[in-house]
Write a protein that holds these residues in place. Structure first.
Motif, PDB file in Angstrom:
ATOM      1  N   PRO A   1       0.688  -1.223   0.304  1.00 42.02           N
ATOM      2  CA  PRO A   1       0.501   0.411   0.054  1.00 42.02           C
ATOM      3  C   PRO A   1       1.210   0.759  -0.044  1.00 42.02           C
ATOM      4  O   PRO A   1       2.161   1.671   0.756  1.00 42.02           O
ATOM      5  CB  PRO A   1      -1.099   0.168   1.915  1.00 42.02           C
ATOM      6  CG  PRO A   1       0.169  -1.199   1.849  1.00 42.02           C
ATOM      7  CD  PRO A   1       1.014  -1.565   1.335  1.00 42.02           C
ATOM      8  N   PHE A   2       0.550   2.275  -0.378  1.00 45.13           N
ATOM      9  CA  PHE A   2       1.705   3.705  -0.595  1.00 45.13           C
ATOM     10  C   PHE A   2       0.415   4.391   0.451  1.00 45.13           C
ATOM     11  O   PHE A   2       0.380   3.992   1.919  1.00 45.13           O
ATOM     12  CB  PHE A   2       1.000   4.356  -1.934  1.00 45.13           C
ATOM     13  CG  PHE A   2       1.944   5.698  -2.076  1.00 45.13           C
ATOM     14  CD1 PHE A   2       3.524   5.405  -1.810  1.00 45.13           C
ATOM     15  CD2 PHE A   2       1.067   6.267  -2.625  1.00 45.13           C
ATOM     16  CE1 PHE A   2       3.908   6.826  -2.029  1.00 45.13           C
ATOM     17  CE2 PHE A   2       2.042   8.202  -2.823  1.00 45.13           C
ATOM     18  CZ  PHE A   2       3.321   7.866  -2.200  1.00 45.13           C
ATOM     19  N   LEU A   3       0.421   5.578   0.545  1.00 42.05           N
ATOM     20  CA  LEU A   3      -0.522   6.062   1.662  1.00 42.05           C
ATOM     21  C   LEU A   3      -2.144   6.796   1.593  1.00 42.05           C
ATOM     22  O   LEU A   3      -2.109   6.402   0.619  1.00 42.05           O
ATOM     23  CB  LEU A   3       0.539   8.121   1.602  1.00 42.05           C
ATOM     24  CG  LEU A   3       2.189   8.325   1.224  1.00 42.05           C
ATOM     25  CD1 LEU A   3       2.224   9.293   0.436  1.00 42.05           C
ATOM     26  CD2 LEU A   3       2.494   7.507   2.176  1.00 42.05           C
ATOM     27  N   ASP A   4      -2.441   6.573   2.795  1.00 40.93           N
ATOM     28  CA  ASP A   4      -3.436   6.698   2.884  1.00 40.93           C
ATOM     29  C   ASP A   4      -4.049   7.994   2.262  1.00 40.93           C
ATOM     30  O   ASP A   4      -3.651   9.040   1.288  1.00 40.93           O
ATOM     31  CB  ASP A   4      -4.081   6.585   4.357  1.00 40.93           C
ATOM     32  CG  ASP A   4      -5.478   6.641   4.740  1.00 40.93           C
ATOM     33  OD1 ASP A   4      -6.593   7.598   4.122  1.00 40.93           O
ATOM     34  OD2 ASP A   4      -6.053   5.588   4.613  1.00 40.93           O
ATOM     35  N   GLU A   5      -5.480   7.390   1.251  1.00 45.59           N
ATOM     36  CA  GLU A   5      -5.259   8.838   1.009  1.00 45.59           C
ATOM     37  C   GLU A   5      -5.546   9.559   0.999  1.00 45.59           C
ATOM     38  O   GLU A   5      -5.704  11.078   0.456  1.00 45.59           O
ATOM     39  CB  GLU A   5      -7.727   8.463   0.040  1.00 45.59           C
ATOM     40  CG  GLU A   5      -7.562   9.201  -0.590  1.00 45.59           C
ATOM     41  CD  GLU A   5      -9.439   9.184  -1.122  1.00 45.59           C
ATOM     42  OE1 GLU A   5      -9.744   9.285  -2.110  1.00 45.59           O
ATOM     43  OE2 GLU A   5      -9.741   8.464  -0.595  1.00 45.59           O
ATOM     44  N   ALA A   6      -6.187  10.057   2.151  1.00 43.46           N
ATOM     45  CA  ALA A   6      -5.828  11.232   3.455  1.00 43.46           C
ATOM     46  C   ALA A   6      -5.233  12.539   2.968  1.00 43.46           C
ATOM     47  O   ALA A   6      -4.752  13.363   2.734  1.00 43.46           O
ATOM     48  CB  ALA A   6      -6.431  11.558   4.177  1.00 43.46           C
ATOM     49  N   ARG A   7      -3.910  11.788   3.097  1.00 42.27           N
ATOM     50  CA  ARG A   7      -2.152  12.126   2.784  1.00 42.27           C
ATOM     51  C   ARG A   7      -2.099  12.828   1.521  1.00 42.27           C
ATOM     52  O   ARG A   7      -1.014  13.192   0.827  1.00 42.27           O
ATOM     53  CB  ARG A   7      -1.413  11.576   3.231  1.00 42.27           C
ATOM     54  CG  ARG A   7      -1.391  10.749   4.684  1.00 42.27           C
ATOM     55  CD  ARG A   7      -0.415  10.388   5.668  1.00 42.27           C
ATOM     56  NE  ARG A   7       0.593  11.378   5.380  1.00 42.27           N
ATOM     57  CZ  ARG A   7       1.867  10.075   5.491  1.00 42.27           C
ATOM     58  NH1 ARG A   7       1.708   8.834   5.250  1.00 42.27           N
ATOM     59  NH2 ARG A   7       3.300  11.426   4.810  1.00 42.27           N
TER      60      ARG A   7
ATOM     61  N   ALA B   1      12.756   3.266  -5.593  1.00 39.86           N
ATOM     62  CA  ALA B   1      12.486   5.319  -5.881  1.00 39.86           C
ATOM     63  C   ALA B   1      11.539   5.515  -5.157  1.00 39.86           C
ATOM     64  O   ALA B   1      12.004   6.558  -3.891  1.00 39.86           O
ATOM     65  CB  ALA B   1      12.062   5.898  -7.121  1.00 39.86           C
ATOM     66  N   ILE B   2      10.641   5.505  -5.009  1.00 40.58           N
ATOM     67  CA  ILE B   2       9.286   5.228  -4.720  1.00 40.58           C
ATOM     68  C   ILE B   2       9.340   5.286  -2.916  1.00 40.58           C
ATOM     69  O   ILE B   2       9.434   5.692  -2.287  1.00 40.58           O
ATOM     70  CB  ILE B   2       7.694   4.813  -4.604  1.00 40.58           C
ATOM     71  CG1 ILE B   2       7.752   5.990  -6.572  1.00 40.58           C
ATOM     72  CG2 ILE B   2       6.365   5.143  -3.647  1.00 40.58           C
ATOM     73  CD1 ILE B   2       7.055   7.310  -6.318  1.00 40.58           C
ATOM     74  N   ALA B   3       9.530   4.126  -2.853  1.00 46.92           N
ATOM     75  CA  ALA B   3       9.915   3.510  -1.435  1.00 46.92           C
ATOM     76  C   ALA B   3      11.075   4.465  -0.120  1.00 46.92           C
ATOM     77  O   ALA B   3      10.993   4.689   0.639  1.00 46.92           O
ATOM     78  CB  ALA B   3      10.366   1.882  -1.053  1.00 46.92           C
ATOM     79  N   GLU B   4      12.225   4.740  -0.937  1.00 48.93           N
ATOM     80  CA  GLU B   4      13.186   5.594  -0.901  1.00 48.93           C
ATOM     81  C   GLU B   4      12.475   7.180  -0.102  1.00 48.93           C
ATOM     82  O   GLU B   4      12.634   7.796   0.805  1.00 48.93           O
ATOM     83  CB  GLU B   4      14.489   5.824  -1.524  1.00 48.93           C
ATOM     84  CG  GLU B   4      15.439   6.992  -0.937  1.00 48.93           C
ATOM     85  CD  GLU B   4      16.294   6.909  -2.411  1.00 48.93           C
ATOM     86  OE1 GLU B   4      16.829   8.042  -2.155  1.00 48.93           O
ATOM     87  OE2 GLU B   4      16.748   5.537  -2.411  1.00 48.93           O
ATOM     88  N   ARG B   5      11.440   7.874  -1.088  1.00 51.62           N
ATOM     89  CA  ARG B   5      11.048   8.895  -0.751  1.00 51.62           C
ATOM     90  C   ARG B   5      10.217   8.745   0.105  1.00 51.62           C
ATOM     91  O   ARG B   5       9.978   9.773   0.862  1.00 51.62           O
ATOM     92  CB  ARG B   5      10.759   9.654  -2.282  1.00 51.62           C
ATOM     93  CG  ARG B   5       9.804  10.435  -1.732  1.00 51.62           C
ATOM     94  CD  ARG B   5      10.513  11.922  -1.300  1.00 51.62           C
ATOM     95  NE  ARG B   5       9.589  12.517  -1.209  1.00 51.62           N
ATOM     96  CZ  ARG B   5       9.117  13.711  -0.378  1.00 51.62           C
ATOM     97  NH1 ARG B   5       8.557  12.344   0.550  1.00 51.62           N
ATOM     98  NH2 ARG B   5       8.242  14.724  -0.219  1.00 51.62           N
ATOM     99  N   TRP B   6       9.236   8.100  -0.004  1.00 50.02           N
ATOM    100  CA  TRP B   6       8.554   7.706   1.509  1.00 50.02           C
ATOM    101  C   TRP B   6       8.279   6.453   2.102  1.00 50.02           C
ATOM    102  O   TRP B   6       8.058   5.577   1.968  1.00 50.02           O
ATOM    103  CB  TRP B   6       7.153   7.269   1.120  1.00 50.02           C
ATOM    104  CG  TRP B   6       6.370   8.649   0.249  1.00 50.02           C
ATOM    105  CD1 TRP B   6       5.525   9.901   1.034  1.00 50.02           C
ATOM    106  CD2 TRP B   6       6.310   9.621  -1.064  1.00 50.02           C
ATOM    107  NE1 TRP B   6       5.571  10.859   0.325  1.00 50.02           N
ATOM    108  CE2 TRP B   6       5.846  10.705  -0.735  1.00 50.02           C
ATOM    109  CE3 TRP B   6       6.720   9.037  -2.498  1.00 50.02           C
ATOM    110  CZ2 TRP B   6       6.097  11.423  -2.505  1.00 50.02           C
ATOM    111  CZ3 TRP B   6       6.936   9.806  -3.298  1.00 50.02           C
ATOM    112  CH2 TRP B   6       6.441  11.170  -3.515  1.00 50.02           C
ATOM    113  N   PRO B   7       9.670   6.340   2.495  1.00 50.28           N
ATOM    114  CA  PRO B   7       9.981   5.268   3.816  1.00 50.28           C
ATOM    115  C   PRO B   7       8.932   4.626   4.671  1.00 50.28           C
ATOM    116  O   PRO B   7       9.076   3.447   5.055  1.00 50.28           O
ATOM    117  CB  PRO B   7      11.030   4.904   4.733  1.00 50.28           C
ATOM    118  CG  PRO B   7      11.031   7.070   4.608  1.00 50.28           C
ATOM    119  CD  PRO B   7      10.849   7.886   2.662  1.00 50.28           C
TER     120      PRO B   7
END
Length: 178
Positions: free
Chosen positions: A51-57, A106-112
């Motif tokens: 999962p990525f960030l919750d939609e609220a974020r 790249a995405i995981a590094e930016r959003w650990p």
């Protein structure tokens, strides 16, 4: 997208995927029957991060940051010419998975705070899920059918942000590769 047999998604979940429309003809019938994410509206794809960030974020600043990270990566050709398996899961494997891995890293590094698959796996293996939650006999039959339809090739030019609305997955934003 979940790569488990639960098929349970919650409103507000998000994920980043690479659509593979060229694979739809080969996998649609199997995914519709044997992959809960397909029944919930997710097209044939390779997951970049779920999962990525919750939609609220997810706001304009987050979208701009995702666009910047994704936009650093070049478009690329992909080819699926064989199947692979995890326990209870059959997938199409890209011949070269490095471009997909670089996007995920790249995405995981930016959003650990949003590790791939919630950090459940030591190694992320880029793949296009066809069937999950099935025994080997079912997967053997699906794999035999798929082998007659491979290879599937295409060009990857974007990454989609998908959001679950409580019932289905919807594409919210499409981020272009360079």
């Amino acid at each position: 997208m979940a790569d488990d047999d639960s098929g349970e998604f919650r409103a507000g979940q998000t994920g980043l995927i690479v659509r593979v429309p060229e694979a739809e003809a080969a996998v649609r019938v199997w995914r519709d029957r044997l992959d809960p994410s397909a029944r919930a509206g997710v097209p044939a794809h390779v997951t970049v991060l779920f999962p990525f960030l919750d939609e609220a974020r997810i706001d304009s600043g987050t979208c701009a940051a995702v666009a910047e990270v994704i936009g650093r990566h070049p478009s690329f050709e992909t080819r699926f010419d064989h199947c692979g398996r995890f326990p209870g899961i059959l997938y199409l494997a890209p011949r070269s998975d490095e471009p997909f891995r670089r996007l995920t890293e790249a995405i995981a590094e930016r959003w650990p705070e949003a590790p791939p698959f919630g950090g459940r796996f030591a190694e992320v293996v880029p793949h296009l899920t066809v069937a999950q939650g099935q025994d080997d006999a079912v997967l053997d039959g699906v794999e035999a059918d798929l082998h007659r339809q491979l290879p599937v090739s295409g060009r990857v030019t974007s990454v989609d942000l998908m959001v679950h609305d409580g019932v289905r997955w919807q594409r919210r934003v499409c981020f272009g590769l360079r």
